[in-house]
Motif scaffolding. Sequence first.
Motif, short mmCIF file in Angstrom:
data_model
loop_
_atom_site.label_atom_id
_atom_site.label_comp_id
_atom_site.label_asym_id
_atom_site.label_seq_id
_atom_site.Cartn_x
_atom_site.Cartn_y
_atom_site.Cartn_z
N ARG A 98 13.25 3.42 0.74
CA ARG A 98 12.34 2.91 1.91
C ARG A 98 11.19 3.49 1.51
O ARG A 98 11.03 4.47 0.74
CB ARG A 98 12.99 3.68 3.20
CG ARG A 98 14.31 3.55 3.40
CD ARG A 98 14.69 4.06 4.87
NE ARG A 98 14.20 3.25 5.68
CZ ARG A 98 13.75 3.32 7.22
NH1 ARG A 98 14.59 4.61 7.43
NH2 ARG A 98 13.63 2.59 7.93
N ASP A 99 10.03 2.81 2.15
CA ASP A 99 8.57 3.09 1.69
C ASP A 99 8.11 4.46 2.64
O ASP A 99 8.68 4.80 3.75
CB ASP A 99 7.85 2.08 1.84
CG ASP A 99 7.65 1.56 3.31
OD1 ASP A 99 6.84 2.13 4.16
OD2 ASP A 99 7.92 0.20 3.30
N GLU A 102 7.64 3.65 6.69
CA GLU A 102 9.02 3.69 7.23
C GLU A 102 9.53 4.96 7.45
O GLU A 102 10.16 5.45 8.52
CB GLU A 102 9.93 2.74 6.51
CG GLU A 102 9.64 1.34 6.40
CD GLU A 102 10.60 0.62 5.62
OE1 GLU A 102 10.88 -0.58 5.80
OE2 GLU A 102 11.19 1.44 4.43
N TYR A 232 0.63 4.51 0.21
CA TYR A 232 1.76 3.94 0.91
C TYR A 232 2.41 2.77 0.12
O TYR A 232 3.57 2.79 0.09
CB TYR A 232 1.28 3.44 2.22
CG TYR A 232 0.85 4.37 3.27
CD1 TYR A 232 1.86 4.94 4.11
CD2 TYR A 232 -0.41 4.60 3.51
CE1 TYR A 232 1.31 5.96 5.06
CE2 TYR A 232 -0.90 5.72 4.45
CZ TYR A 232 0.11 6.12 5.31
OH TYR A 232 -0.39 7.25 6.10
N ALA A 236 6.43 1.61 -1.56
CA ALA A 236 7.13 0.36 -1.05
C ALA A 236 7.36 -0.65 -2.38
O ALA A 236 8.36 -1.21 -2.40
CB ALA A 236 6.18 -0.59 -0.20
N VAL A 335 2.21 -3.78 4.13
CA VAL A 335 3.31 -2.63 4.04
C VAL A 335 3.15 -1.58 4.95
O VAL A 335 4.04 -0.95 5.82
CB VAL A 335 3.21 -2.06 2.65
CG1 VAL A 335 3.96 -0.68 2.72
CG2 VAL A 335 3.63 -2.84 1.71
N GLY A 339 5.76 -0.87 8.03
CA GLY A 339 6.41 0.16 7.95
C GLY A 339 6.41 1.14 9.18
O GLY A 339 7.23 1.65 9.65
#
Length: 432
Positions: A98-99, A102, A232, A236, A335, A339
């Motif tokens: 998961r990024d 998130e 970030y 991702a 992203v 997220g």
Amino acid sequence: MTRTGPVMASQGQARGHPSGMVVLDVAIPLRRHVARVAPWFGPAFVAAIAYVDPGNFATNFTGGATLGYTLVWVVVAANVMAMLIQSLSAKLGLVTGRDLAELCRDNLPRPVSRLLWAQAELVAMATDLAEIIGGALALNLLVGVPLPAGGLITCVVAFALLRLHQRGVRRFEAAIAGLLGVILLGFVYDTLRAGTDAAAVAGGLAPSFGGPDGVVLATGILGATVMPHVIYLHSALATSRAPAAADPAVRRRAVRWQRADTLLALGVAGLINLVMLTIAARLFFGTDTADTESLAGIHAGMAAVLDHPAALAFAVALLASGFASSSVGTFAGQVVMQGFIGRSIPLTLRRLLTMAPAMAVLVAGADPTAALVWSQVLLSFGVPFALAPLVWLTARRQIMGEHRNHPATTGVAAAVAVLIIALNALLVARSV
């Protein structure tokens, strides 16, 4: 007769040698090793393009032309910080699948998460401001395209690059890495033409700002080098490798290879940044060359001091930077939104929204280089908002398991965040 020849031949790794000796063929195991390692490389090269975006051109060339080698230490320190930060970001995505955005949404109070999202969107706009202006300026220098039209062309090309991602992440990574190579080659040529002064570069490693202007430029260099939106993004990008690293043993190797990916890609970006500043310092500092505080002036100055091919290499590198970094910036915006709030908007609409400030600057006729420098100063204020949750999450056993940060790593990363905040505070104090 020894057993060496038959044994090697039985392994299928021997070949004949004109002298009659049997020689071990290392090509096969080497190819196998490359094939095993190569899939883990790529995400950091996309992240690295953000570290050589047009904002870097503006801050590094302005810093070198204005203060000589004084800020070499800032460039080096910023890139070392970037290596640490991006390595943590990639590890987070690879281990958790998961990024960062998130995980912030899931592990932070809702008001805090929404605040982080709002500032991240502002950072994305500042990022696009630099990247679109850089591409527009490069087109203007190369073929005389008016700046507003060049901004539109940059947006269209960036959008086309983003379409590659929909056909497969590897194609997008390869395209961005290729543009990074164009930037590197451009500055390798210019360095060969300009020459280097190793003693002066070494002298620039001693910390100094050289006056109030140096604080602004140092903050801009930091903001242009440690980019909040790509913190970030890198997490991702690394999630695309997470399924292949599901096995714990494979994951441990994958974490090591992603670290190598980061060091290699950010090492290239750091070299480019350093070369930018040193070229400007060597050619323009202390000279009467006019307008060396603008990229257009730098371009003209390189043609006058060196030759037209050197100026062409500079402009082509700037164009490649604008095209690549603009697509990466838009991708990062997607992203961030997906997220933090679990929603996304069409890429075309996001492209239109984020390009608006840059187009307004271009249409208004504002100084593009000054806009680039101040956009990077703004970006430096966004770094702690991305870095603080990254350090906190990667230090938690509940999130990272055995791959959580070593306490020393957490301490160094926290010190980096404090240093960035202190530099920003110093800038504000000197500006009021």
